[in-house]
Design a protein around this motif. Structure first.
Motif, PDB file in Angstrom:
ATOM      1  N   GLU A 283       0.821  -1.208   0.000  1.00  0.00           N
ATOM      2  CA  GLU A 283       0.000   0.000   0.000  1.00  0.00           C
ATOM      3  C   GLU A 283       0.858   1.263   0.000  1.00  0.00           C
ATOM      4  O   GLU A 283       0.430   2.306  -0.507  1.00  0.00           O
ATOM      5  CB  GLU A 283      -0.947  -0.003   1.199  1.00  0.00           C
ATOM      6  CG  GLU A 283      -1.982  -1.119   1.182  1.00  0.00           C
ATOM      7  CD  GLU A 283      -2.860  -1.093  -0.059  1.00  0.00           C
ATOM      8  OE1 GLU A 283      -3.124   0.008  -0.584  1.00  0.00           O
ATOM      9  OE2 GLU A 283      -3.277  -2.183  -0.515  1.00  0.00           O
ATOM     10  N   VAL A 284       2.052   1.191   0.573  1.00  0.00           N
ATOM     11  CA  VAL A 284       2.963   2.335   0.534  1.00  0.00           C
ATOM     12  C   VAL A 284       3.397   2.578  -0.907  1.00  0.00           C
ATOM     13  O   VAL A 284       3.428   3.719  -1.388  1.00  0.00           O
ATOM     14  CB  VAL A 284       4.169   2.088   1.454  1.00  0.00           C
ATOM     15  CG1 VAL A 284       5.146   3.259   1.387  1.00  0.00           C
ATOM     16  CG2 VAL A 284       3.711   1.862   2.895  1.00  0.00           C
ATOM     17  N   ASP A 285       3.727   1.503  -1.616  1.00  0.00           N
ATOM     18  CA  ASP A 285       4.101   1.609  -3.023  1.00  0.00           C
ATOM     19  C   ASP A 285       2.928   2.150  -3.845  1.00  0.00           C
ATOM     20  O   ASP A 285       3.111   3.033  -4.701  1.00  0.00           O
ATOM     21  CB  ASP A 285       4.534   0.240  -3.539  1.00  0.00           C
ATOM     22  CG  ASP A 285       4.979   0.276  -4.988  1.00  0.00           C
ATOM     23  OD1 ASP A 285       6.136   0.637  -5.244  1.00  0.00           O
ATOM     24  OD2 ASP A 285       4.151  -0.053  -5.877  1.00  0.00           O
ATOM     25  N   ARG A 286       1.753   1.649  -3.582  1.00  0.00           N
ATOM     26  CA  ARG A 286       0.588   2.073  -4.361  1.00  0.00           C
ATOM     27  C   ARG A 286       0.308   3.567  -4.168  1.00  0.00           C
ATOM     28  O   ARG A 286      -0.082   4.258  -5.127  1.00  0.00           O
ATOM     29  CB  ARG A 286      -0.635   1.257  -3.958  1.00  0.00           C
ATOM     30  CG  ARG A 286      -0.593  -0.184  -4.445  1.00  0.00           C
ATOM     31  CD  ARG A 286      -1.765  -0.992  -3.903  1.00  0.00           C
ATOM     32  NE  ARG A 286      -1.773  -2.350  -4.454  1.00  0.00           N
ATOM     33  CZ  ARG A 286      -2.656  -3.282  -4.106  1.00  0.00           C
ATOM     34  NH1 ARG A 286      -3.610  -3.004  -3.214  1.00  0.00           N
ATOM     35  NH2 ARG A 286      -2.596  -4.495  -4.658  1.00  0.00           N
ATOM     36  N   ALA A 287       0.494   4.061  -2.950  1.00  0.00           N
ATOM     37  CA  ALA A 287       0.212   5.478  -2.681  1.00  0.00           C
ATOM     38  C   ALA A 287       1.130   6.380  -3.487  1.00  0.00           C
ATOM     39  O   ALA A 287       0.689   7.392  -4.062  1.00  0.00           O
ATOM     40  CB  ALA A 287       0.365   5.752  -1.191  1.00  0.00           C
ATOM     41  N   ALA A 288       2.417   6.032  -3.530  1.00  0.00           N
ATOM     42  CA  ALA A 288       3.357   6.834  -4.315  1.00  0.00           C
ATOM     43  C   ALA A 288       3.072   6.712  -5.804  1.00  0.00           C
ATOM     44  O   ALA A 288       3.055   7.707  -6.550  1.00  0.00           O
ATOM     45  CB  ALA A 288       4.791   6.394  -4.019  1.00  0.00           C
ATOM     46  N   ARG A 289       2.824   5.485  -6.245  1.00  0.00           N
ATOM     47  CA  ARG A 289       2.658   5.228  -7.673  1.00  0.00           C
ATOM     48  C   ARG A 289       1.400   5.906  -8.211  1.00  0.00           C
ATOM     49  O   ARG A 289       1.367   6.360  -9.376  1.00  0.00           O
ATOM     50  CB  ARG A 289       2.625   3.721  -7.913  1.00  0.00           C
ATOM     51  CG  ARG A 289       3.089   3.288  -9.286  1.00  0.00           C
ATOM     52  CD  ARG A 289       3.396   1.799  -9.312  1.00  0.00           C
ATOM     53  NE  ARG A 289       4.502   1.451  -8.455  1.00  0.00           N
ATOM     54  CZ  ARG A 289       5.776   1.564  -8.808  1.00  0.00           C
ATOM     55  NH1 ARG A 289       6.090   2.010 -10.016  1.00  0.00           N
ATOM     56  NH2 ARG A 289       6.732   1.232  -7.971  1.00  0.00           N
ATOM     57  N   ALA A 290       0.365   5.994  -7.390  1.00  0.00           N
ATOM     58  CA  ALA A 290      -0.874   6.624  -7.846  1.00  0.00           C
ATOM     59  C   ALA A 290      -0.648   8.088  -8.204  1.00  0.00           C
ATOM     60  O   ALA A 290      -1.175   8.588  -9.212  1.00  0.00           O
ATOM     61  CB  ALA A 290      -1.948   6.489  -6.763  1.00  0.00           C
ATOM     62  N   VAL A 291       0.128   8.793  -7.398  1.00  0.00           N
ATOM     63  CA  VAL A 291       0.384  10.212  -7.659  1.00  0.00           C
ATOM     64  C   VAL A 291       1.175  10.377  -8.951  1.00  0.00           C
ATOM     65  O   VAL A 291       0.856  11.232  -9.802  1.00  0.00           O
ATOM     66  CB  VAL A 291       1.157  10.834  -6.472  1.00  0.00           C
ATOM     67  CG1 VAL A 291       1.583  12.263  -6.809  1.00  0.00           C
ATOM     68  CG2 VAL A 291       0.296  10.820  -5.213  1.00  0.00           C
ATOM     69  N   ILE A 292       2.198   9.566  -9.113  1.00  0.00           N
ATOM     70  CA  ILE A 292       3.048   9.694 -10.302  1.00  0.00           C
ATOM     71  C   ILE A 292       2.299   9.283 -11.564  1.00  0.00           C
ATOM     72  O   ILE A 292       2.429   9.917 -12.626  1.00  0.00           O
ATOM     73  CB  ILE A 292       4.332   8.869 -10.102  1.00  0.00           C
ATOM     74  CG1 ILE A 292       5.195   9.527  -9.017  1.00  0.00           C
ATOM     75  CG2 ILE A 292       5.121   8.739 -11.408  1.00  0.00           C
ATOM     76  CD1 ILE A 292       6.432   8.742  -8.628  1.00  0.00           C
ATOM     77  N   THR A 293       1.476   8.251 -11.465  1.00  0.00           N
ATOM     78  CA  THR A 293       0.691   7.803 -12.627  1.00  0.00           C
ATOM     79  C   THR A 293      -0.330   8.860 -13.028  1.00  0.00           C
ATOM     80  O   THR A 293      -0.497   9.165 -14.223  1.00  0.00           O
ATOM     81  CB  THR A 293       0.007   6.476 -12.306  1.00  0.00           C
ATOM     82  OG1 THR A 293       1.002   5.489 -12.028  1.00  0.00           O
ATOM     83  CG2 THR A 293      -0.847   6.015 -13.481  1.00  0.00           C
ATOM     84  N   GLU A 294      -1.006   9.436 -12.043  1.00  0.00           N
ATOM     85  CA  GLU A 294      -2.015  10.457 -12.336  1.00  0.00           C
ATOM     86  C   GLU A 294      -1.385  11.669 -13.024  1.00  0.00           C
ATOM     87  O   GLU A 294      -2.019  12.315 -13.879  1.00  0.00           O
ATOM     88  CB  GLU A 294      -2.706  10.894 -11.049  1.00  0.00           C
ATOM     89  CG  GLU A 294      -3.827  11.884 -11.278  1.00  0.00           C
ATOM     90  CD  GLU A 294      -4.551  12.256 -10.001  1.00  0.00           C
ATOM     91  OE1 GLU A 294      -5.416  13.161 -10.060  1.00  0.00           O
ATOM     92  OE2 GLU A 294      -4.255  11.665  -8.955  1.00  0.00           O
TER      93      GLU A 294
END
Length: 374
Positions: A283-294
């Motif tokens: 979930e830590v990875d997902r939180a960072a990745r969501a911002v960069i993907t968006e």
């Protein structure tokens, strides 16, 4: 400079070995076999020669006293180890079969956890002597063995983080433009040592297009005005690791460079805010990745968000998709999202974070803005 922390005691090492043996039993293992390396040092305080080809092996069996199989010529040093009072030494001399010496300590049909850096020839020697045994790497069998730090370990990690922060604050005052990456890397290494590091593990200085390579080795490229420069550096202080990244700019950055840096900073903050007990590492990875993907840079975030840190600078747990281990208070790991634009520049921001009772605490406190250097 702050005083060195109190050294670990024989009681500390005894407690670690007892806990490791219990964890092995809970994992359905007959015991643990620990070769020279960080696990052995953490468990016993004993650090034999790293390049020795002679079998040295800690045997931890639930309900039994720990035994350290050691070459006879190294037995005196092993007997002086901090954790030696809790150990039984079983030495062997050159010319004897060390696997035959070790075999009576093992269940001939047991399944054992084996430290990841065990030499293949030693594992194969044990398998040849005891063909009924089976083995699993400690990372797979007991990924949490060293993951949760006690207060004394957290104190050391905080001191290492503070030392790395001090090195960063000073590196901002050295010249960048017109100097080679290796010159700045050498400055970083010197600063880490000046602030108490006994070992420097890495000093990444990725300028301009080299910053798009996350593990770029500092080279002879001359840093130029207008370069974005990724700095990633760390090592060991009081036996525990530091690891931090900041991205700086030589002169004033343009709009795109600021934008990319802002996205990475927001992703790093989102990942930090996600840290709390009970959530899965992924979930830590997902939180960072969501911002960069968006923001449209998802394909340029090409590595996991973080890794554990302790007596080594990279160890479990890992903040990566698919890792469902829950966060536990006392875990320490990096939070380091990045964006890498091939042939142009890269940006990474990294802090070490420890899990607290209700969230997370950063062990790096330097500004996360895009600093301007000259």
């Amino acid at each position: 400079m702050t005083a060195a922390p109190a050294p670990f005691t024989a009681a500390d090492h005894r407690a670690r070995m007892e806990r490791a043996a219990r964890s092995a039993a809970e994992a359905g293992l007959a015991g643990l076999l620990v070769a020279p390396g960080p696990d052995l040092v953490w468990l016993t305080g004993y650090a034999p020669p790293a390049d020795t080809e002679r079998l040295t092996l800690l045997v931890l069996t639930p309900g039994q006293d720990p035994v350290l199989v050691v070459p006879a010529l190294e037995a005196p040093d092993a007997a002086r180890a901090v954790g030696a009072p809790a150990l039984t030494l079983r030495d062997w001399t050159d010319g004897r079969d060390p696997y035959a010496v070790t075999a009576p300590l093992l269940d001939p049909d047991g399944r054992y956890g084996v430290s990841d850096n065990t030499w293949a020839m030693h594992l194969l020697g044990l398998q040849r002597t005891l063909p009924g045994t089976a083995y699993a790497s400690l990372t797979d069998a007991l990924p949490m063995l060293r993951a949760v730090k006690d207060p004394a370990e957290l104190e050391r990690l905080a001191a290492a983080g503070a030392a790395a922060d001090a090195a960063y604050e000073e590196i901002l005052r050295v010249p960048f433009a017109g100097r080679r990456e290796t010159d700045v890397a050498r400055d970083l290494a010197d600063l880490l040592r000046a602030h108490g590091h006994s070992r420097v593990d890495f000093t990444v200085v990725g300028s301009g297009p080299n910053g798009a390579d996350p593990h770029h080795e500092a080279g002879d490229r001359v840093i130029e005005d207008g370069d974005t420069v990724v700095l990633d550096f760390g090592g060991l202080k009081h036996g525990y690791g530091s690891d931090t990244s900041r991205t700086v700019h030589v002169g004033e950055p343009d709009a795109e460079e600021r934008k990319v840096h802002d996205v990475v900073r927001e992703a790093q903050e989102a990942a930090f805010r996600a840290v709390r007990p009970g959530i899965a590492c992924q979930e830590v990875d997902r939180a960072a990745r969501a911002v960069i993907t968006e923001a449209g840079y998802g394909e340029h975030f090409i590595h996991r968000t973080g890794h554990g840190i302790g007596v080594t600078t990279h160890e479990p747990p890992y903040m990566v998709e698919g890792e469902e281990l829950p966060l536990v208070p006392g875990m320490c790991f990096s939070v380091e999202p990045g964006i890498y634009l091939p042939g142009r520049f890269g940006v990474r921001i990294e802090d070490i974070v420890t899990v607290t009772g209700d969230g997370g605490r950063r062990l790096n406190d330097t500004p996360r803005d895009l600093a301007v250097v000259h």
